[in-house]
Design an enzyme around this catalytic site. Sequence first.
Site, mmCIF file in Angstrom:
data_model
loop_
_atom_site.group_PDB
_atom_site.id
_atom_site.type_symbol
_atom_site.label_atom_id
_atom_site.label_comp_id
_atom_site.label_asym_id
_atom_site.label_seq_id
_atom_site.Cartn_x
_atom_site.Cartn_y
_atom_site.Cartn_z
ATOM 1 N N GLU A 57 0.616 -1.454 0.061
ATOM 2 C CA GLU A 57 0.326 0.056 -0.201
ATOM 3 C C GLU A 57 0.915 1.086 0.133
ATOM 4 O OE1 GLU A 57 -2.754 -0.464 3.549
ATOM 5 O OE2 GLU A 57 -3.443 -2.196 3.197
ATOM 6 N N TYR B 92 3.516 18.894 11.179
ATOM 7 C CA TYR B 92 4.276 17.674 11.447
ATOM 8 C C TYR B 92 5.770 18.491 12.156
ATOM 9 C CZ TYR B 92 0.422 14.930 9.445
ATOM 10 O OH TYR B 92 -0.006 14.560 8.817
ATOM 11 N N CYS C 296 -3.435 33.800 9.564
ATOM 12 C CA CYS C 296 -3.743 34.105 11.049
ATOM 13 C C CYS C 296 -3.146 33.046 11.929
ATOM 14 C CB CYS C 296 -4.077 34.668 11.698
ATOM 15 S SG CYS C 296 -5.646 36.065 10.365
ATOM 16 N N GLU C 297 -1.796 32.559 12.000
ATOM 17 C CA GLU C 297 -2.335 31.428 12.895
ATOM 18 C C GLU C 297 0.265 31.044 12.700
ATOM 19 O OE1 GLU C 297 -3.501 28.245 14.307
ATOM 20 O OE2 GLU C 297 -4.676 28.233 12.991
HETATM 21 N N1 LLP Z 1 -1.650 2.357 4.046
HETATM 22 C C1 LLP Z 1 -2.447 3.005 4.987
HETATM 23 C C2 LLP Z 1 -2.832 1.918 6.509
HETATM 24 C C3 LLP Z 1 -2.011 3.572 5.904
HETATM 25 O O1 LLP Z 1 -2.358 3.944 6.712
HETATM 26 C C4 LLP Z 1 -0.664 4.824 5.450
HETATM 27 C C5 LLP Z 1 -1.353 6.276 5.928
HETATM 28 C C6 LLP Z 1 -0.223 4.006 3.489
HETATM 29 C C7 LLP Z 1 -0.880 3.461 3.620
HETATM 30 C C8 LLP Z 1 0.329 4.502 3.167
HETATM 31 O O2 LLP Z 1 1.383 5.073 3.949
HETATM 32 P P1 LLP Z 1 2.547 5.966 2.953
HETATM 33 O O3 LLP Z 1 2.683 4.194 1.983
HETATM 34 O O4 LLP Z 1 2.331 7.709 2.526
HETATM 35 O O5 LLP Z 1 3.741 6.166 4.482
HETATM 36 N N2 LLP Z 1 0.199 13.012 6.546
HETATM 37 C C9 LLP Z 1 0.801 12.315 6.581
HETATM 38 C C10 LLP Z 1 1.096 10.952 6.818
HETATM 39 C C11 LLP Z 1 -0.321 9.681 7.289
HETATM 40 C C12 LLP Z 1 -0.244 8.617 6.493
HETATM 41 C C13 LLP Z 1 -1.495 7.774 7.115
HETATM 42 N N3 LLP Z 1 -1.334 6.674 6.529
HETATM 43 C C14 LLP Z 1 2.472 13.253 6.028
HETATM 44 O O6 LLP Z 1 2.010 13.914 5.948
HETATM 45 O O7 LLP Z 1 3.408 12.627 6.363
#
Ligand code: LLP
Length: 431
Positions: free
Chosen positions: A274, A323, A349-350
């Site tokens: 994924e 983050y 405004c933050e």
């Molecule tokens: N599978 C599941 C169940 C997930 O919860 C996520 C990401 C992924 C796959 C994909 O993960 P990746 O390959 O993109 O790392 N907004 C945050 C990242 C949140 C990730 C949430 N879940 C950021 O901007 O770093």
Amino acid sequence: MHHFAVNRQGKLCCEEYPLEEIARQMGTPVYVYSHATLERHFKVFDEAFSSIPHIVCYSMKANSNGSVVRTFARLGSGADIVSGGELARAIAAGVSPKKIVYSGVGKSVPEIEEALRRGILMFNVESREELERINVIARRMRKRAPISIRVNPDVDPKTHPYISTGLKKNKFGINIRQAVEDYEWAARQPGLEVVGVDCHIGSQLTELSPFVDAAKRVRRLVDKLLAKGMPIRYVDIGGGLGIRYNDESPPSPKEYAKVVASVFQGLDITLILEPGRVLVANAGALVAEVLYTKKASPDSGKKERWFFIVDAAMNDLARPAMYGSYHAILPVGKAPARRVTADVVGPICESSDFLAKDRVLPLFKAGDLLAVMGAGAYGFSMSSNYNSRPRAAEVMVSGNRCEVVRERETIRDIFRKERVASFIKGSGVKR
Ligand code: LLP
């Protein structure tokens, strides 16, 4: 590897298209995606797993723009979805339902029904109550829901706490020790068909060891379930592979695939991946214009510091505010030679509304354009209308072609869905 580079005229381009030109035509802020980078990233990732039967299910939350998802779907990608909205988008973009896996701790009844109607590959179930609910719904619909349990392996992914998901204290999944009992329960339900095991431990992982630890724990569970006669056909090891935003050195997809595939050697299963970020982050940049510059009040004895106030903000790209993430800032045109220490901030405004902090950057002036790099993942998809700001336009470039893949929102769009309550005086007055 990506397709953003400075051309011979000193202009930053996406493939062959100067970003300056895009900003002139489209206005700013604008997200720019490289089609070649998307294709390349998908192929590299997919080929890394060629030694084992697998399905790459692109994690749509990273960037759910239809043209992005369609680019992957055409290369054979499936989708990892977390909502009815992502299900609809995946299908609209041509993803086969047989390659859709549905994760998330809070699936609603209508969402489960729609996924069952569509015939998705499997539900990654995150609690016993969810198992029970899916069973009831599937029986009512005279179907059997293919399920895997998302197990929480209690592995520290060593990433930002907000994007860690595989620790005992996180809300995700079912404790791996508890899972066998829930699998045994599920296997007895007429509305459920046990098909797999799922796990996802976090995002932006830059080391292999947490992946290996989690995979090994999942393997032990799979062996146990197979020994109990459960027909486990799919092992989903989630996403999470990190990218280089600044000075990180994440493993390559090849290195990642090698260690993960080796853990599942000898099993007659299809591996499900994924990936989100690793496919899209470096394929996108957010182009913004400098509105104003000002010098910060000097701290005693410290070097001078500047603020570059740009027209993109935390509503466009929330990652730095949420983050403290790092995104490289590049000049789009010819950069002035003088360099200063500066924060790149937005109009919101933050005080957390910054895109970059304490960077050594060219001394930009009002009207200059800059590119916020690595913005293809969790950029537009996390954007909002905070401060009643219309969301940015998105464009995709292929070679020397550039097309709009989402129009800029208008101010009208922002309050289109609102109604004035009738008990408020003057509500009958036409706007
Ligand atoms: N599978 C599941 C169940 C997930 O919860 C996520 C990401 C992924 C796959 C994909 O993960 P990746 O390959 O993109 O790392 N907004 C945050 C990242 C949140 C990730 C949430 N879940 C950021 O901007 O770093």
